[in-house]
Design a protein around this motif. Structure first.
Motif, PDB file in Angstrom:
ATOM      1  N   ALA A   1      -4.562  -8.813   3.044  1.00 45.62           N
ATOM      2  CA  ALA A   1      -5.302  -7.549   2.993  1.00 45.62           C
ATOM      3  C   ALA A   1      -5.345  -7.019   1.558  1.00 45.62           C
ATOM      4  O   ALA A   1      -6.392  -6.559   1.084  1.00 45.62           O
ATOM      5  CB  ALA A   1      -4.658  -6.515   3.917  1.00 45.62           C
ATOM      6  N   LEU A   2      -4.219  -7.110   0.840  1.00 40.75           N
ATOM      7  CA  LEU A   2      -4.188  -6.649  -0.551  1.00 40.75           C
ATOM      8  C   LEU A   2      -5.095  -7.508  -1.427  1.00 40.75           C
ATOM      9  O   LEU A   2      -5.819  -6.995  -2.276  1.00 40.75           O
ATOM     10  CB  LEU A   2      -2.757  -6.683  -1.093  1.00 40.75           C
ATOM     11  CG  LEU A   2      -1.818  -5.581  -0.593  1.00 40.75           C
ATOM     12  CD1 LEU A   2      -0.375  -5.919  -0.952  1.00 40.75           C
ATOM     13  CD2 LEU A   2      -2.198  -4.237  -1.177  1.00 40.75           C
TER      14      LEU A   2
ATOM     15  N   ALA B   1      -8.720  -6.712  -1.056  1.00 40.85           N
ATOM     16  CA  ALA B   1      -9.151  -5.412  -1.563  1.00 40.85           C
ATOM     17  C   ALA B   1      -9.363  -5.425  -3.075  1.00 40.85           C
ATOM     18  O   ALA B   1      -9.765  -4.437  -3.651  1.00 40.85           O
ATOM     19  CB  ALA B   1      -8.134  -4.341  -1.186  1.00 40.85           C
ATOM     20  N   ILE B   2      -9.102  -6.560  -3.724  1.00 39.88           N
ATOM     21  CA  ILE B   2      -9.341  -6.626  -5.176  1.00 39.88           C
ATOM     22  C   ILE B   2     -10.829  -6.438  -5.446  1.00 39.88           C
ATOM     23  O   ILE B   2     -11.668  -7.060  -4.803  1.00 39.88           O
ATOM     24  CB  ILE B   2      -8.875  -7.983  -5.753  1.00 39.88           C
ATOM     25  CG1 ILE B   2      -7.369  -8.111  -5.603  1.00 39.88           C
ATOM     26  CG2 ILE B   2      -9.263  -8.097  -7.221  1.00 39.88           C
ATOM     27  CD1 ILE B   2      -6.823  -9.395  -6.175  1.00 39.88           C
ATOM     28  N   LEU B   3     -11.125  -5.566  -6.389  1.00 38.79           N
ATOM     29  CA  LEU B   3     -12.532  -5.300  -6.705  1.00 38.79           C
ATOM     30  C   LEU B   3     -13.144  -6.502  -7.404  1.00 38.79           C
ATOM     31  O   LEU B   3     -12.447  -7.262  -8.071  1.00 38.79           O
ATOM     32  CB  LEU B   3     -12.630  -4.060  -7.594  1.00 38.79           C
ATOM     33  CG  LEU B   3     -12.270  -2.751  -6.888  1.00 38.79           C
ATOM     34  CD1 LEU B   3     -12.094  -1.635  -7.898  1.00 38.79           C
ATOM     35  CD2 LEU B   3     -13.327  -2.392  -5.870  1.00 38.79           C
ATOM     36  N   PRO B   4     -14.461  -6.678  -7.250  1.00 41.51           N
ATOM     37  CA  PRO B   4     -15.098  -7.851  -7.849  1.00 41.51           C
ATOM     38  C   PRO B   4     -15.103  -7.762  -9.375  1.00 41.51           C
ATOM     39  O   PRO B   4     -15.164  -6.676  -9.943  1.00 41.51           O
ATOM     40  CB  PRO B   4     -16.518  -7.795  -7.290  1.00 41.51           C
ATOM     41  CG  PRO B   4     -16.738  -6.365  -6.949  1.00 41.51           C
ATOM     42  CD  PRO B   4     -15.414  -5.830  -6.528  1.00 41.51           C
TER      43      PRO B   4
ATOM     44  N   GLU C   1      -0.553  -8.837   5.443  1.00 39.93           N
ATOM     45  CA  GLU C   1      -0.561  -7.739   4.488  1.00 39.93           C
ATOM     46  C   GLU C   1      -0.926  -8.241   3.080  1.00 39.93           C
ATOM     47  O   GLU C   1      -1.691  -7.612   2.361  1.00 39.93           O
ATOM     48  CB  GLU C   1       0.808  -7.038   4.477  1.00 39.93           C
ATOM     49  CG  GLU C   1       0.890  -5.801   3.604  1.00 39.93           C
ATOM     50  CD  GLU C   1      -0.020  -4.672   4.065  1.00 39.93           C
ATOM     51  OE1 GLU C   1      -0.588  -4.748   5.183  1.00 39.93           O
ATOM     52  OE2 GLU C   1      -0.179  -3.715   3.288  1.00 39.93           O
TER      53      GLU C   1
ATOM     54  N   ARG D   1       0.839  -1.196   0.000  1.00 43.15           N
ATOM     55  CA  ARG D   1       0.000   0.000   0.000  1.00 43.15           C
ATOM     56  C   ARG D   1       0.873   1.246   0.000  1.00 43.15           C
ATOM     57  O   ARG D   1       2.096   1.159   0.132  1.00 43.15           O
ATOM     58  CB  ARG D   1      -0.938  -0.025   1.196  1.00 43.15           C
ATOM     59  CG  ARG D   1      -0.243  -0.052   2.537  1.00 43.15           C
ATOM     60  CD  ARG D   1      -1.274   0.020   3.634  1.00 43.15           C
ATOM     61  NE  ARG D   1      -1.729  -1.302   4.033  1.00 43.15           N
ATOM     62  CZ  ARG D   1      -2.799  -1.499   4.815  1.00 43.15           C
ATOM     63  NH1 ARG D   1      -3.510  -0.477   5.240  1.00 43.15           N
ATOM     64  NH2 ARG D   1      -3.150  -2.712   5.173  1.00 43.15           N
ATOM     65  N   SER D   2       0.245   2.429  -0.134  1.00 41.88           N
ATOM     66  CA  SER D   2       1.006   3.683  -0.141  1.00 41.88           C
ATOM     67  C   SER D   2       1.821   3.800   1.122  1.00 41.88           C
ATOM     68  O   SER D   2       1.345   3.475   2.212  1.00 41.88           O
ATOM     69  CB  SER D   2       0.097   4.906  -0.206  1.00 41.88           C
ATOM     70  OG  SER D   2      -1.057   4.666  -0.903  1.00 41.88           O
TER      71      SER D   2
ATOM     72  N   HIS E   1       0.145  -1.524  -6.571  1.00 42.93           N
ATOM     73  CA  HIS E   1      -0.717  -1.989  -5.490  1.00 42.93           C
ATOM     74  C   HIS E   1      -1.879  -2.800  -6.073  1.00 42.93           C
ATOM     75  O   HIS E   1      -2.756  -3.230  -5.351  1.00 42.93           O
ATOM     76  CB  HIS E   1      -1.231  -0.814  -4.644  1.00 42.93           C
ATOM     77  CG  HIS E   1      -2.006   0.193  -5.419  1.00 42.93           C
ATOM     78  ND1 HIS E   1      -1.521   1.436  -5.712  1.00 42.93           N
ATOM     79  CD2 HIS E   1      -3.215   0.142  -5.987  1.00 42.93           C
ATOM     80  CE1 HIS E   1      -2.404   2.099  -6.415  1.00 42.93           C
ATOM     81  NE2 HIS E   1      -3.437   1.330  -6.600  1.00 42.93           N
ATOM     82  N   ASP E   2      -1.863  -3.000  -7.396  1.00 39.23           N
ATOM     83  CA  ASP E   2      -2.985  -3.681  -8.041  1.00 39.23           C
ATOM     84  C   ASP E   2      -2.633  -5.133  -8.359  1.00 39.23           C
ATOM     85  O   ASP E   2      -1.957  -5.434  -9.330  1.00 39.23           O
ATOM     86  CB  ASP E   2      -3.369  -2.934  -9.319  1.00 39.23           C
ATOM     87  CG  ASP E   2      -4.723  -3.371  -9.845  1.00 39.23           C
ATOM     88  OD1 ASP E   2      -5.205  -4.444  -9.430  1.00 39.23           O
ATOM     89  OD2 ASP E   2      -5.313  -2.636 -10.652  1.00 39.23           O
ATOM     90  N   LEU E   3      -3.132  -6.022  -7.499  1.00 37.84           N
ATOM     91  CA  LEU E   3      -2.822  -7.451  -7.664  1.00 37.84           C
ATOM     92  C   LEU E   3      -3.351  -8.044  -8.966  1.00 37.84           C
ATOM     93  O   LEU E   3      -2.838  -9.030  -9.463  1.00 37.84           O
ATOM     94  CB  LEU E   3      -3.436  -8.230  -6.499  1.00 37.84           C
ATOM     95  CG  LEU E   3      -2.521  -8.529  -5.327  1.00 37.84           C
ATOM     96  CD1 LEU E   3      -3.334  -9.107  -4.181  1.00 37.84           C
ATOM     97  CD2 LEU E   3      -1.452  -9.523  -5.736  1.00 37.84           C
ATOM     98  N   ARG E   4      -4.397  -7.394  -9.527  1.00 36.47           N
ATOM     99  CA  ARG E   4      -4.993  -7.945 -10.749  1.00 36.47           C
ATOM    100  C   ARG E   4      -3.972  -8.006 -11.887  1.00 36.47           C
ATOM    101  O   ARG E   4      -4.011  -8.875 -12.737  1.00 36.47           O
ATOM    102  CB  ARG E   4      -6.169  -7.084 -11.209  1.00 36.47           C
ATOM    103  CG  ARG E   4      -7.360  -7.137 -10.302  1.00 36.47           C
ATOM    104  CD  ARG E   4      -8.456  -6.246 -10.818  1.00 36.47           C
ATOM    105  NE  ARG E   4      -8.048  -4.842 -10.845  1.00 36.47           N
ATOM    106  CZ  ARG E   4      -8.860  -3.848 -11.188  1.00 36.47           C
ATOM    107  NH1 ARG E   4     -10.087  -4.088 -11.553  1.00 36.47           N
ATOM    108  NH2 ARG E   4      -8.437  -2.613 -11.165  1.00 36.47           N
TER     109      ARG E   4
END
Lengths: 262, 261
Positions: free
Chosen positions: B249-250, B253-256, B246, B46-47, B210-213
């Motif tokens: 948590a990441l 937080a991935i959007l559906p 952590e 994260r930031s 920060h984007d796991l996708r």
């Protein structure tokens, strides 16, 4: 009585250069109900933000609105009457949206002055709004300058100011684009809760279909200044009709290793 | 021998007073990592977790307070002039904010050509041809070379920065949130470009995000950072399974992908 519906009809925005005019927004109409999240999606430059700005009379220099009306519960109203009172706004980059040399308290006071809210209400209203936006220590935070706060805290503060205005509708222009994924999730959860508990009507501008999937009830897709498709969120994801919508959904699903059902 | 590696690296930021006091906050604490030739590593967090600080140390833009950065086994602290010249050509970086990363008065052609003369000895016609080839590689047009940065959108300008980084034919490119502000189809196009470069030219990438996708698409292993330390090291499998709090948590937080209601 709380308004139940905001209607934007036939908004056209033009720009002009060397004697020729170009249409940036071309006859856009939208309708937003209380307690509903409407997502306005499309590529960059398709006219999403200009549509919002034109509805609140805050178009940037060099552009003008040539047609359009706004109505609350089918009663036509002035554009300036919407701004701040009936429609609050939160913006993409919380760091540049705040005045860097002013404290959070100054920003709150400015909002209250602009809305003509009596001094005796300031403190309880601001504290309640900040708590509702997930900021736990209002007294301490109000003394801070923007550089002393994280991007996520500033976005929560912007939402708190919007709540303090008691406006029944909220325009959120790419509210989480500059935030990291975890903060983004928290802000989207907060917006969802406000829709639920306050019956806030939210127009969210985004280019991320993941945000749409998380939050939206309905979706309007823009391309080159026009709305090319509107529909309930499931229909948009499962049976997109317009080619632009199809492309958006396909690109989005490919990130998850999924394909559009044929 | 690793292409680039960090050995117990720490970096402190803080205010120093004339009296020698002041508080120091560790942005990085004893971080060790390696990047091998031809692999793509994701650096997640994260930031404020220290991922940008680590990237800056790796390319030699900043010096660690403790520990060592090594380029092909040689410490940057004792590396000579020729070593630095080679490091600057071999390791390129693309930053998050394209507007701040270019000279507003230079044309796109000049911006991309800038590394060609000192690092590759290319001038004149040869440099121009290379610039045109690079513009097409990043899905811009050859005639964009004459434009100024202000005439391009943020996404177009970011691709100019990617082209500039590729210009000296580097062996490693560090991408610091370099695709996060592009439209989705352009993000995917750039990721496919990176994957092709890796396959055909054996180029390594350090993909800071920060984007796991995006990670599953091109990376072979990942590092999760938290509070200036590496919280987890894992291979990238599908589906991605992370063990550290952590990392979880990441992942949460991935959007559906599809609507929830």
């Amino acid at each position: 009585m709380t308004p139940a519906r905001l209607t934007i009809r036939d908004i056209t925005v033009e720009t002009w250069r060397h004697g020729t005019t170009t249409r940036l927004v071309d006859g856009v109409s939208l309708s937003l109900a209380a307690g509903e999240v409407l997502a306005l999606v499309g590529a960059s430059g398709s006219g999403k933000s200009l549509t919002c700005a034109a509805s609140l009379d805050v178009l940037p220099p060099g552009t003008r609105r040539t047609t359009g009306t706004v109505a609350i519960d089918d009663r036509e109203t002035g554009f300036a009457a919407l701004r701040g009172r009936l429609v609050a706004s939160i913006m993409q980059n919380p760091r540049s949206a705040f005045n860097p040399v002013r404290t959070m308290r100054d920003h709150a006071i400015e909002t209250f002055h602009a809305l003509g809210i009596g001094r005796s209400e300031w403190r309880p209203l601001m504290e309640a709004s900040m708590k509702e936006a997930g900021l736990d220590d209002p007294a301490g935070l109000l003394g801070l300058h923007p550089f002393e706060m994280s991007g996520g805290m500033l976005q929560r503060m912007m939402i708190a100011l919007a709540l303090a205005s008691r406006a029944p509708f909220l325009f959120a222009d790419e509210p989480t684009t500059d935030l990291d994924l975890i903060v983004q999730r928290d802000i989207l959860d907060l917006l969802d809760r406000l829709r639920e508990q306050r019956r806030l009507g939210i127009l969210i501008v985004t280019h991320d279909m993941g945000v749409v999937a998380r939050l939206a009830d309905r979706v309007a897709v823009m391309e080159s200044g026009r709305i090319c498709e509107t529909g309930p969120v499931r229909q948009i994801f499962e049976r997109p009709a317009a080619p632009t919508t199809r492309r958006l959904v396909e690109a989005h699903l490919s990130l998850y290793g999924k394909a559009l059902a044929a | 021998m690793s292409l680039l590696s960090a050995h117990n690296v720490s970096r402190f930021y803080g205010t120093k007073t004339f009296a020698g006091g002041g508080r120091e906050r560790p942005a990085l604490s004893k971080v060790s990592m390696t990047i091998e030739a031809g692999e793509t590593v994701a650096l997640l967090g994260r930031s404020g977790c220290g991922k940008s600080t680590l990237s800056r140390l790796l390319v030699g833009l900043d010096t660690p307070d403790e520990g060592d950065i090594r380029f092909r086994g040689e410490s940057l602290r004792s590396m000579g002039r020729a070593g630095w010249q080679e490091l600057r050509r071999t390791v390129q970086m693309v930053f998050q904010d394209p507007i701040g990363a270019v000279d507003p008065r230079a044309t796109v052609g000049d911006i991309i050509a800038e590394p060609l003369r000192p690092l590759c000895g290319l001038v004149g016609r040869a440099a121009r041809d290379r610039v045109h080839e690079l513009l097409l590689t990043v899905a811009l047009r050859a005639d964009d070379a004459d434009k100024l940065p202000q005439q391009l959108s943020g996404g177009q300008l970011q691709r100019v920065c990617i082209a500039r980084a590729l210009a000296p034919r580097p062996r490693l490119v560090i991408l610091d949130e370099a695709v996060s502000n592009l439209d989705l189809h352009l993000q995917i196009r750039m990721l496919d470009l990176f994957a092709a470069l890796q396959r055909d030219h054996d180029i390594s990438f350090l993909f800071v995000t920060h984007d796991l996708r995006l990670v599953e698409r091109i990376c072979s292993r990942l590092l999760v950072m938290d509070g200036g330390r590496i919280a987890e090291r894992a291979p990238v499998n599908s589906p991605l399974e992370l063990a550290s709090p952590e990392g979880k948590a990441l992942a949460n937080a991935i959007l559906p992908a599809l609507p929830l209601r």
